[in-house]
Scaffold this motif. Sequence first.
Motif, PDB file in Angstrom:
ATOM      1  N   ASP A 107      36.909   4.635   7.026  1.00 40.25           N
ATOM      2  CA  ASP A 107      36.726   3.379   7.825  1.00 40.25           C
ATOM      3  C   ASP A 107      37.206   3.493   9.176  1.00 40.25           C
ATOM      4  OD1 ASP A 107      36.471   2.090   5.414  1.00 40.25           O
ATOM      5  OD2 ASP A 107      38.378   1.286   5.009  1.00 40.25           O
ATOM      6  N   PRO A 108      36.366   2.997   9.880  1.00 40.79           N
ATOM      7  CA  PRO A 108      36.407   2.836  11.446  1.00 40.79           C
ATOM      8  C   PRO A 108      37.769   2.431  11.770  1.00 40.79           C
ATOM      9  CG  PRO A 108      35.046   1.037  10.896  1.00 40.79           C
ATOM     10  CD  PRO A 108      35.608   1.744   9.509  1.00 40.79           C
ATOM     11  N   PHE A 109      38.167   2.731  13.063  1.00 46.15           N
ATOM     12  CA  PHE A 109      39.489   2.406  13.499  1.00 46.15           C
ATOM     13  C   PHE A 109      40.006   1.054  13.575  1.00 46.15           C
ATOM     14  CE2 PHE A 109      41.999   1.373  17.230  1.00 46.15           C
ATOM     15  CZ  PHE A 109      43.097   2.027  17.256  1.00 46.15           C
ATOM     16  N   PRO A 110      40.841   0.446  13.368  1.00 50.01           N
ATOM     17  CA  PRO A 110      42.187   1.197  13.330  1.00 50.01           C
ATOM     18  C   PRO A 110      42.555   1.573  11.771  1.00 50.01           C
ATOM     19  CG  PRO A 110      42.756  -1.280  13.294  1.00 50.01           C
ATOM     20  CD  PRO A 110      41.079  -1.173  13.199  1.00 50.01           C
ATOM     21  N   ASP A 111      41.937   1.000  10.569  1.00 52.78           N
ATOM     22  CA  ASP A 111      42.483   1.479   9.393  1.00 52.78           C
ATOM     23  C   ASP A 111      42.331   2.979   9.184  1.00 52.78           C
ATOM     24  OD1 ASP A 111      42.962  -1.289   8.920  1.00 52.78           O
ATOM     25  OD2 ASP A 111      41.155  -1.607   8.135  1.00 52.78           O
ATOM     26  N   ARG A 112      41.226   3.557   9.432  1.00 46.63           N
ATOM     27  CA  ARG A 112      40.972   4.932   9.082  1.00 46.63           C
ATOM     28  C   ARG A 112      41.227   5.264   7.640  1.00 46.63           C
ATOM     29  NH1 ARG A 112      37.845   7.142  12.639  1.00 46.63           N
ATOM     30  NH2 ARG A 112      38.435   8.944  12.210  1.00 46.63           N
ATOM     31  N   ARG A 113      40.871   4.470   6.682  1.00 52.08           N
ATOM     32  CA  ARG A 113      41.196   4.990   5.343  1.00 52.08           C
ATOM     33  C   ARG A 113      40.193   5.781   4.784  1.00 52.08           C
ATOM     34  NH1 ARG A 113      42.174  -0.833   2.819  1.00 52.08           N
ATOM     35  NH2 ARG A 113      40.300  -1.249   4.276  1.00 52.08           N
ATOM     36  N   ASN A 114      40.481   6.629   3.771  1.00 50.10           N
ATOM     37  CA  ASN A 114      39.460   7.465   3.310  1.00 50.10           C
ATOM     38  C   ASN A 114      38.967   6.841   2.236  1.00 50.10           C
ATOM     39  OD1 ASN A 114      39.953   9.681   5.221  1.00 50.10           O
ATOM     40  ND2 ASN A 114      42.014  10.357   4.215  1.00 50.10           N
ATOM     41  N   HIS A 115      37.612   7.269   1.685  1.00 51.49           N
ATOM     42  CA  HIS A 115      36.996   6.801   0.496  1.00 51.49           C
ATOM     43  C   HIS A 115      36.172   7.955   0.037  1.00 51.49           C
ATOM     44  CE1 HIS A 115      37.928   2.627   1.222  1.00 51.49           C
ATOM     45  NE2 HIS A 115      37.729   2.902   2.509  1.00 51.49           N
ATOM     46  N   CYS A 116      35.790   8.097  -1.248  1.00 50.23           N
ATOM     47  CA  CYS A 116      34.920   9.034  -1.736  1.00 50.23           C
ATOM     48  C   CYS A 116      34.251   8.642  -2.892  1.00 50.23           C
ATOM     49  CB  CYS A 116      35.652  10.440  -2.044  1.00 50.23           C
ATOM     50  SG  CYS A 116      36.773  10.317  -3.449  1.00 50.23           S
ATOM     51  N   SER A 117      33.014   8.856  -3.150  1.00 46.11           N
ATOM     52  CA  SER A 117      32.317   8.589  -4.472  1.00 46.11           C
ATOM     53  C   SER A 117      31.654   9.737  -5.127  1.00 46.11           C
ATOM     54  CB  SER A 117      31.519   7.414  -4.112  1.00 46.11           C
ATOM     55  OG  SER A 117      30.552   7.697  -3.296  1.00 46.11           O
ATOM     56  N   GLY A 118      31.256   9.832  -6.265  1.00 42.09           N
ATOM     57  CA  GLY A 118      30.595  10.904  -6.812  1.00 42.09           C
ATOM     58  C   GLY A 118      29.545  10.241  -7.999  1.00 42.09           C
ATOM     59  N   THR A 119      28.344  11.102  -8.090  1.00 42.49           N
ATOM     60  CA  THR A 119      27.601  10.756  -9.187  1.00 42.49           C
ATOM     61  C   THR A 119      27.030  12.238  -9.982  1.00 42.49           C
ATOM     62  OG1 THR A 119      25.512  10.903  -7.778  1.00 42.49           O
ATOM     63  CG2 THR A 119      26.455   8.655  -8.077  1.00 42.49           C
ATOM     64  N   ALA A 120      26.753  11.926 -11.250  1.00 48.33           N
ATOM     65  CA  ALA A 120      26.387  13.116 -11.753  1.00 48.33           C
ATOM     66  C   ALA A 120      25.142  12.579 -12.826  1.00 48.33           C
ATOM     67  CB  ALA A 120      27.245  13.719 -12.663  1.00 48.33           C
ATOM     68  N   ASN A 121      24.061  13.471 -12.663  1.00 47.59           N
ATOM     69  CA  ASN A 121      22.866  12.935 -13.497  1.00 47.59           C
ATOM     70  C   ASN A 121      22.532  14.340 -14.351  1.00 47.59           C
ATOM     71  OD1 ASN A 121      22.240  10.138 -12.612  1.00 47.59           O
ATOM     72  ND2 ASN A 121      21.927  11.323 -10.733  1.00 47.59           N
ATOM     73  N   PHE A 122      22.242  13.963 -15.619  1.00 45.42           N
ATOM     74  CA  PHE A 122      21.626  15.408 -16.202  1.00 45.42           C
ATOM     75  C   PHE A 122      20.839  15.044 -17.515  1.00 45.42           C
ATOM     76  CE2 PHE A 122      26.049  13.837 -17.322  1.00 45.42           C
ATOM     77  CZ  PHE A 122      25.958  13.734 -18.840  1.00 45.42           C
ATOM     78  N   LYS A 123      20.281  15.862 -18.118  1.00 45.06           N
ATOM     79  CA  LYS A 123      19.482  15.774 -19.209  1.00 45.06           C
ATOM     80  C   LYS A 123      20.161  16.078 -20.388  1.00 45.06           C
ATOM     81  CE  LYS A 123      14.896  16.632 -17.128  1.00 45.06           C
ATOM     82  NZ  LYS A 123      14.665  15.220 -17.303  1.00 45.06           N
TER      83      LYS A 123
END
Length: 131
Positions: A107-123
Amino acid sequence: MKTKIILSLLFGTTLAFGQVRDSLNAKFINTEVEIDKVIASNILRVEGNVGSSWRGVRGCADAPTPRQKVEEAANNWIKEKMFEHKNLKWIKYGWDVPVISIRRWRDPFPDRRNHCSGTANFKIYIEFEKS
């Protein structure tokens, strides 16, 4: 700043039915079925594309998280197909190595909190012996 990482996972683990696999490229065989005696025309192969996604603050790319999410999605799909074809005996099932994408941002200043996301696709596939 947005970053994107593509991972090819090759972790060892153990799954249901006592089968051991060397990576997320999983294949499992039913030991109760004599594959040599199954005629190719009596095999019903069901294939699909499965996706999984997850979010967090940190650790979206840590080894256990993507593997757990892929296995969870694959096991749900397999259970669903086994239920749909409950009158047939399964021969084998498996899935290809998933394409996993991880995204991290702050997140931008002043919070600066971290985030992440992931996706997986497969047959994924499962084979049944027709009665």
